[in-house]
Design a protein around this motif. Sequence first.
Motif, mmCIF file in Angstrom:
data_model
loop_
_atom_site.group_PDB
_atom_site.id
_atom_site.type_symbol
_atom_site.label_atom_id
_atom_site.label_comp_id
_atom_site.label_asym_id
_atom_site.label_seq_id
_atom_site.Cartn_x
_atom_site.Cartn_y
_atom_site.Cartn_z
ATOM 1 N N UNK A 167 -17.515 -7.955 -9.017
ATOM 2 C CA UNK A 167 -17.943 -7.990 -7.986
ATOM 3 C C UNK A 167 -17.906 -6.799 -6.958
ATOM 4 N N UNK A 168 -16.954 -6.059 -6.951
ATOM 5 C CA UNK A 168 -16.849 -5.119 -5.944
ATOM 6 C C UNK A 168 -17.683 -3.856 -6.705
ATOM 7 N N UNK A 169 -17.592 -3.938 -7.793
ATOM 8 C CA UNK A 169 -18.221 -2.648 -8.744
ATOM 9 C C UNK A 169 -19.827 -2.751 -8.444
ATOM 10 N N UNK A 170 -20.354 -4.152 -8.475
ATOM 11 C CA UNK A 170 -21.724 -4.533 -8.195
ATOM 12 C C UNK A 170 -22.328 -4.018 -7.042
ATOM 13 N N UNK A 171 -21.322 -4.169 -6.096
ATOM 14 C CA UNK A 171 -21.806 -3.651 -4.706
ATOM 15 C C UNK A 171 -21.924 -2.264 -4.555
ATOM 16 N N UNK A 219 -24.616 -7.324 -12.390
ATOM 17 C CA UNK A 219 -24.205 -8.475 -12.193
ATOM 18 C C UNK A 219 -22.967 -8.825 -12.776
ATOM 19 N N UNK A 220 -22.057 -9.616 -12.151
ATOM 20 C CA UNK A 220 -21.049 -10.037 -12.879
ATOM 21 C C UNK A 220 -21.077 -10.714 -14.271
ATOM 22 N N UNK A 221 -22.185 -11.688 -14.180
ATOM 23 C CA UNK A 221 -22.546 -12.450 -15.327
ATOM 24 C C UNK A 221 -23.022 -11.330 -16.490
ATOM 25 N N UNK A 222 -23.875 -10.355 -16.022
ATOM 26 C CA UNK A 222 -24.555 -9.474 -16.982
ATOM 27 C C UNK A 222 -23.173 -8.549 -17.576
ATOM 28 N N UNK A 223 -22.154 -8.072 -16.800
ATOM 29 C CA UNK A 223 -21.320 -7.340 -17.360
ATOM 30 C C UNK A 223 -20.271 -8.226 -18.300
ATOM 31 N N UNK A 245 -25.866 5.025 -14.417
ATOM 32 C CA UNK A 245 -25.738 4.395 -15.940
ATOM 33 C C UNK A 245 -24.836 3.199 -15.890
ATOM 34 N N UNK A 246 -25.691 2.148 -16.010
ATOM 35 C CA UNK A 246 -25.124 0.738 -15.885
ATOM 36 C C UNK A 246 -24.493 0.323 -17.165
ATOM 37 N N UNK A 247 -24.982 0.935 -18.379
ATOM 38 C CA UNK A 247 -24.717 0.712 -19.846
ATOM 39 C C UNK A 247 -23.350 1.191 -20.065
ATOM 40 N N UNK A 248 -22.874 2.307 -19.247
ATOM 41 C CA UNK A 248 -21.565 2.876 -19.576
ATOM 42 C C UNK A 248 -20.478 2.629 -18.387
ATOM 43 N N UNK A 249 -20.883 2.886 -17.210
ATOM 44 C CA UNK A 249 -20.085 2.682 -16.119
ATOM 45 C C UNK A 249 -19.267 1.567 -15.780
ATOM 46 N N UNK A 250 -19.870 0.364 -16.376
ATOM 47 C CA UNK A 250 -19.113 -0.817 -15.965
ATOM 48 C C UNK A 250 -18.348 -1.261 -16.974
ATOM 49 N N UNK A 251 -17.966 -0.545 -17.990
ATOM 50 C CA UNK A 251 -17.270 -0.542 -19.226
ATOM 51 C C UNK A 251 -15.828 -0.183 -19.374
ATOM 52 N N UNK A 252 -15.813 0.952 -18.471
ATOM 53 C CA UNK A 252 -14.244 1.804 -18.536
ATOM 54 C C UNK A 252 -13.283 1.703 -17.395
ATOM 55 N N UNK A 253 -12.318 1.886 -17.742
ATOM 56 C CA UNK A 253 -11.161 2.038 -16.730
ATOM 57 C C UNK A 253 -10.146 2.948 -16.926
#
Length: 328
Positions: free
Chosen positions: A22-26, A36-40, A160-168
């Motif tokens: 949720x924070x990342x989406x914002x 969105x949270x669901x998409x991730x 780039x939402x295909x990569x930035x949502x995946x890593x930590x």
Amino acid sequence: MTVYAKIIGTGSYLPPRRVTNEELVTMLAATGVETSDDWIRSRSGIAARHFADSNMQSSDLGTEAAKKALEMAKVDPNEIELIILATATPDFLGGFPNTASVVQSKLGIMNGCAAMDVQAVCSGFVYALSVADSFIRSGTYKKVLVIGAEVYSRILDFKDRTTCVLFGDGAGAVVLSASDEPGILGARLHADGTYGDILCIPGKLNHGAIEGQAFLYMDGTAVYKLAVTLMDRVGTEVLEMTGTPTSEVDWLIPHQANIRIMQSSAKKMGITSDHVVETVDQHGNTSAASIPLALDTAVRDGRVKPGQNVLMVALGGGLTWGAVLARM
């Protein structure tokens, strides 16, 4: 007498800043990126990840993980004879001084022990573990510290939402000791450079300037197909070489890249989901840190017990892949 390399301590460290979907989406919405949270969750199984503050480096995370592993092992830092640190995000450009040496200094190790980095991206920890096993089995060293540490948030393109949502970001570590009891039972490592362009940072440093793209690039579809096939293949290879039936694998700890890759690989190997350690939902993909992070989590919550067989498998950029079977 046969000498084995046995894991006698594990440790891990996550930066304090926990970023939920949720924070990342914002955050991304402010840059015009919609997700969105669901998409991730539906594509990766990830609910949260940790990001390091700007003043934290891979060596800082690795040092904290190492301290916990040394404490569990009841080993003084100056007993360590070799440090191997797996990372794709070293502290310094060009990778030197190497991050393992920086960790050596931060741990206060003054015995002049060897220290080196291993770069095999997400397979880095498995590669490093195999190298450490070889040194101990040969009689060269008796106590080795192996670390996986990453600050992937520094190399992500947040457009780039295909990569930035995946890593930590995070780190994990183990202490290996020479033992007459079975420890690392077997390992296999592979690479195929012809696939190097499907997971890479294509930029190059030239006279102090970056030429090309300095952010991580991934062809997700290609990586998925190869990961499921090759992680199954190398895991099976190690089981066959050690004469270990799948029924004797107590825990599978795959590289925590994507829940679908992990579940598909386990299914192909004939390992049920209740024997798979999954931490990707809370850590995201932490590359070389993901397997030791997951291992330490499972050791400390009591799932992984002494005497159990743990199969670790990974695939990373390069393309690299490998597996290690360890008796805890």
